[in-house]
Motif scaffolding. Structure first.
Motif, short mmCIF file in Angstrom:
data_model
loop_
_atom_site.label_atom_id
_atom_site.label_comp_id
_atom_site.label_asym_id
_atom_site.label_seq_id
_atom_site.Cartn_x
_atom_site.Cartn_y
_atom_site.Cartn_z
N ARG A 168 36.98 50.91 49.66
CA ARG A 168 36.89 49.43 48.93
C ARG A 168 37.34 48.74 48.03
NH1 ARG A 168 32.21 46.29 50.28
NH2 ARG A 168 31.80 44.47 49.77
N ILE A 169 38.38 47.79 47.73
CA ILE A 169 38.32 46.51 47.11
C ILE A 169 37.42 46.15 46.19
CG2 ILE A 169 40.97 47.53 47.19
CD1 ILE A 169 41.27 44.90 48.47
N THR A 170 37.73 45.57 45.39
CA THR A 170 36.63 44.39 44.64
C THR A 170 37.49 43.77 44.04
OG1 THR A 170 35.41 46.17 45.39
CG2 THR A 170 33.83 44.86 43.68
N PRO A 171 37.14 42.33 43.63
CA PRO A 171 37.70 41.64 42.95
C PRO A 171 36.56 41.05 41.88
CG PRO A 171 36.68 40.26 43.92
CD PRO A 171 36.99 41.45 44.83
N GLU A 172 36.91 41.00 40.24
CA GLU A 172 35.92 41.12 39.09
C GLU A 172 36.62 40.37 37.98
OE1 GLU A 172 35.92 45.24 38.18
OE2 GLU A 172 37.77 45.86 37.55
N ALA A 173 36.61 40.30 37.25
CA ALA A 173 37.02 39.06 35.84
C ALA A 173 38.62 40.08 35.33
CB ALA A 173 36.29 39.29 35.22
N GLY A 174 39.71 39.00 35.89
CA GLY A 174 41.01 39.55 35.76
C GLY A 174 41.96 40.30 36.20
N GLY A 175 40.96 40.96 37.06
CA GLY A 175 41.55 41.49 38.42
C GLY A 175 40.79 42.43 39.62
N TRP A 176 41.25 43.01 39.68
CA TRP A 176 40.75 44.27 40.51
C TRP A 176 40.10 45.54 40.58
CZ3 TRP A 176 39.94 42.12 45.78
CH2 TRP A 176 40.54 40.60 46.29
N ALA A 177 39.05 46.29 40.81
CA ALA A 177 38.79 47.26 41.17
C ALA A 177 38.75 47.98 42.08
CB ALA A 177 37.41 47.03 40.09
N VAL A 178 39.82 49.11 42.68
CA VAL A 178 39.56 49.32 44.04
C VAL A 178 38.93 51.45 44.01
CG1 VAL A 178 42.03 50.92 44.78
CG2 VAL A 178 41.78 48.98 43.51
N ALA A 179 38.41 51.88 44.30
CA ALA A 179 37.39 52.76 44.36
C ALA A 179 37.96 53.41 45.74
CB ALA A 179 35.90 52.30 44.99
N HIS A 180 37.96 55.09 44.68
CA HIS A 180 38.76 55.90 45.87
C HIS A 180 37.60 56.75 46.07
CE1 HIS A 180 41.02 57.89 42.14
NE2 HIS A 180 41.04 56.78 41.60
N GLU A 181 38.72 58.10 46.44
CA GLU A 181 37.40 58.90 46.23
C GLU A 181 37.10 59.87 45.26
OE1 GLU A 181 39.19 61.96 48.89
OE2 GLU A 181 38.92 60.85 50.45
N SER A 182 38.16 59.68 43.75
CA SER A 182 37.79 60.29 42.93
C SER A 182 37.47 59.71 41.55
CB SER A 182 39.42 61.19 42.40
OG SER A 182 39.68 62.35 43.57
N GLY A 183 37.40 58.34 41.76
CA GLY A 183 37.31 57.41 40.98
C GLY A 183 38.08 55.84 40.93
N THR A 184 38.18 54.99 40.77
CA THR A 184 38.34 53.98 40.48
C THR A 184 40.34 53.52 39.65
OG1 THR A 184 36.35 53.25 40.62
CG2 THR A 184 37.91 51.24 40.00
N VAL A 185 40.58 52.38 39.87
CA VAL A 185 41.41 52.02 39.31
C VAL A 185 41.63 49.92 39.59
CG1 VAL A 185 43.79 52.49 39.68
CG2 VAL A 185 43.04 54.43 40.54
N ARG A 186 41.90 50.25 37.81
CA ARG A 186 42.07 48.41 37.94
C ARG A 186 42.97 47.50 37.49
NH1 ARG A 186 36.49 50.68 36.27
NH2 ARG A 186 34.96 49.36 37.07
N ALA A 187 43.37 46.95 37.63
CA ALA A 187 44.54 46.40 37.94
C ALA A 187 44.42 45.02 38.09
CB ALA A 187 45.66 46.60 39.07
N LYS B 182 39.98 46.98 58.27
CA LYS B 182 38.47 47.54 58.04
C LYS B 182 38.10 47.70 56.31
CE LYS B 182 35.33 51.74 58.19
NZ LYS B 182 35.33 53.05 57.92
N ILE B 183 39.05 47.72 55.96
CA ILE B 183 39.44 47.25 54.13
C ILE B 183 39.75 45.51 53.91
CG2 ILE B 183 40.39 48.09 51.87
CD1 ILE B 183 41.62 50.21 52.88
N ALA B 184 39.97 45.58 54.42
CA ALA B 184 40.59 43.31 54.35
C ALA B 184 38.98 43.61 54.44
CB ALA B 184 41.47 43.20 55.45
N GLY B 185 37.74 43.76 55.66
CA GLY B 185 36.98 43.36 56.41
C GLY B 185 35.79 43.04 55.33
N THR B 186 35.06 44.23 54.29
CA THR B 186 34.92 44.41 52.90
C THR B 186 35.12 42.69 51.75
OG1 THR B 186 36.30 45.75 50.67
CG2 THR B 186 34.93 46.50 53.04
N LEU B 187 36.21 42.04 52.02
CA LEU B 187 36.09 41.53 51.50
C LEU B 187 35.47 39.88 52.06
CD1 LEU B 187 39.28 41.97 49.77
CD2 LEU B 187 37.03 42.19 48.46
#
Length: 425
Positions: free
Chosen positions: A228-247, A260-265
Motif C-alpha cells: 500500500r502507498i498512503t498519502p500523508e502530510a507533506g508526502g507519502w508513506a510506502v508500506a513494505h514487508e519490513s517497514g515504511t518509507v516516507r518520501a 492493484k496498488i493503484a486501486g488502493t487509492l
C-alpha cells in the motif's frame, strides 16, 4: 524487525522501467529508495525477448483482431490463450480493447508511440555504457517471418503504417530469408526485416547490472513487496514487508502489480496481466548461430538468440490471473514449432519461465502524474515494450519528478485517458 526510513522519492518496482527511473532520479541529485521483492526471475524484464525496436508502434489491439476472434474464442490460435474462469475479471479491459481494435485507433497509437520507440535504442546505449553491458546490446535488426503469401498479404496495413512513419524495413523472399538466417531450416514465403532494431542478449543480466549501477550511485534498494502507498502530510508513506518509507514523491512502476496498488487509492485502471512463457534450448553444434530475434507469425512465438549458441523460445499471450498456476500449453506448442524451425537440442531449463506483462487496452503505457494525488507518478502498462522503452521512460519520469519538460511527449500516455473512459462495468 520493522524499519522506518525517509527519502526524497520512492520507486515501487525493480523491472527495467523502475530501475531506469531510479537511476535517472539519482542522476538528478535525489535521495532515492527502490522497493522490489527481489525475485529476479519473476520480473517481466527478465523474460523478455530482448527486442529494442523503433518499429514497436503497433499495439495488440489491431483491426486484424476481428478476423481472428473466432479462433481466439476457441483457443485455436497459438498467439492467444484464454482462461475462461478469469474472463469476468477483465471484462472492462476486453470491452475497451475491442473498442481500440480499429484502423483509426491503430494509426493514432502508432503516432503516439513513435517518439518513445525512436528514443529507445539511444537510451539503451547510454544506459549500457554506464552499466558495463554494451557487449550485450547489438543492432542486427529483427525478422518478422510469414509462412505463406496470404499471411504476408494480410499484414499490408502494418507495413503501410511503418512506412508512413519512416520505420526502415526490407522485404525478403524465401531465398533471402535463408541467406540472412541460415539457422532457420523452415522455409518462409516472406519476411520483413526491421533494420533499425536492436536486441539485448540475456535481459536478466542487464537488470542485474542496472541494480549494481543504482547501488553504486548511492541508491538504496529495499527487498520486499509493497502492499500500500498512503498519502500523508507533506508526502507519502510506502508500506513494505519490513517497514515504511516516507518520501515527498512516489513512482509506481510495479508492472502488472501496479493496477492493484493503484486501486488502493481509488484508481481503477482497465489493465490486464498478459502472461507469457519462455524456455531456453541449445542449438545443435553443427547449426549456424541465430543472429537476430525472429517472430514466427505462423507459430505466434518468438525465437531470440541469447549467446553461447543458445536460443530463447517465447510463447504467445495467455490472458489469466497473474498468480494462477502455470499452463504450459502455449510454450509446449511453441517449443514443438521451434524444433521444426531450428536444429535444437534438449531444453536447458528445468521448467519454463512464466511472467506477466502489464497491458493496457489501447497498447499505450501509463506515464504521468496521478490526477488526484500530488507527488504520485505512474509509469506502468508498457505491455510488450517495457524492456525496450524502459530506459527512456526512466528519463521521462525523472523529468516529471523534477519539473522539467519530458524528453518525449507524454500527453498520449496520461493516466486520465483511461480513467475518463465510461465506466461500462
Amino acid at each position: 524487525m520493522a524499519t522506518d526510513e525517509t527519502a526524497d522519492i520512492v520507486v515501487v518496482g525493480g523491472g527495467m522501467v523502475g530501475l531506469a527511473s531510479a537511476i535517472a532520479l539519482k542522476d538528478r541529485g535525489l535521495d532515492v529508495v527502490l522497493c522490489d521483492p527481489g525475485e529476479a526471475r519473476a520480473r517481466t524484464s527478465y523474460g523478455n525477448a530482448g527486442v529494442v525496436s523503433r518499429g514497436s508502434i503497433l499495439p495488440m489491439a489491431s483491426p486484424a483482431f476481428w478476423g481472428k476472434l473466432p479462433a481466439y474464442l476457441r483457443n485455436a490460435d497459438r498467439g492467444l490463450r484464454l482462461n475462461y474462469a478469469h474472463l469476468p475479471q477483465v471484462v472492462a479491459y476486453g470491452a475497451h480493447f475491442m473498442a481500440a481494435a480499429r484502423a483509426s485507433r491503430w494509426r493514432r497509437a502508432a503516432a503516439a508511440l513513435l517518439p518513445l520507440t525512436s528514443a529507445a535504442y539511444p537510451a539503451h546505449e547510454r544506459l549500457a555504457a554506464r552499466a558495463g553491458t554494451t557487449d550485450r546490446l547489438q543492432r542486427t535488426g529483427w525478422l518478422k517471418a510469414y509462412r505463406t503469401e496470404a499471411a504476408f498479404a494480410s499484414a499490408a496495413l502494418e507495413r503501410e503504417i511503418l512506412a508512413q512513419h519512416g520505420v526502415a524495413f526490407e522485404i525478403l523472399d524465401t531465398a533471402g530469408v535463408r541467406d540472412l538466417e541460415p539457422a532457420l531450416v523452415r522455409p518462409y514465403a516472406r519476411a520483413m526485416l526491421l533494420t533499425e532494431t536492436g536486441s539485448v542478449r540475456e535481459p536478466g543480466r542487464l537488470i542485474e547490472a542496472c541494480e549494481a549501477l543504482f547501488a553504486g550511485l548511492g541508491g538504496r534498494l529495499l527487498r520486499g513487496s509493497v502492499g500500500r502507498i498512503t498519502p500523508e502530510a507533506g508526502g507519502w508513506a510506502v508500506a513494505h514487508e519490513s517497514g515504511t518509507v516516507r518520501a515527498r514523491q512516489v513512482v509506481l512502476a510495479a508492472g502488472a502489480a501496479s493496477g492493484k496498488i493503484a486501486g488502493t487509492l481509488g484508481y481503477r485502471f482497465a489493465v490486464a496481466a498478459e502472461r507469457g512463457y519462455h524456455r531456453h534450448y541449445a542449438l545443435h553444434q553443427d547449426s549456424p548461430p541465430l543472429t537476430r530475434p525472429v517472430l514466427d507469425t505462423g507459430a505466434g512465438s518468438i525465437l531470440s538468440p541469447m549467446g553461447d549458441h543458445r536460443v530463447r523460445v517465447l510463447s504467445g499471450v495467455e490472458l489469466n490471473a497473474r498468480d494462477a498456476a502455470p499452463d504450459y500449453t502455449q510454450i509446449e506448442a511453441a517449443s514443438q514449432e521451434a524444433a521444426e524451425t531450428l536444429r535444437l537440442g534438449g531444453p536447458l531449463d528445468n521448467e519454463p519461465w512464466l511472467g506477466s506483462r502489464p497491458s493496457t487496452p489501447d497498447g499505450l503505457p501509463v506515464i504521468g502524474r496521478a490526477p488526484r494525488h500530488e507527488g504520485l507518478l505512474f509509469a506502468f502498462g508498457h505491455g510488450h515494450i517495457g524492456l525496450s522503452t524502459g530506459p527512456i521512460t526512466g528519463e521521462v519520469v525523472a523529468d516529471l519528478a523534477t519539473g522539467r519538460t519530458p524528453a518525449v511527449p507524454v500527453a498520449p500516455f496520461a493516466p486520465e485517458r483511461l480513467l475518463r473512459w465510461p465506466r461500462l462495468f
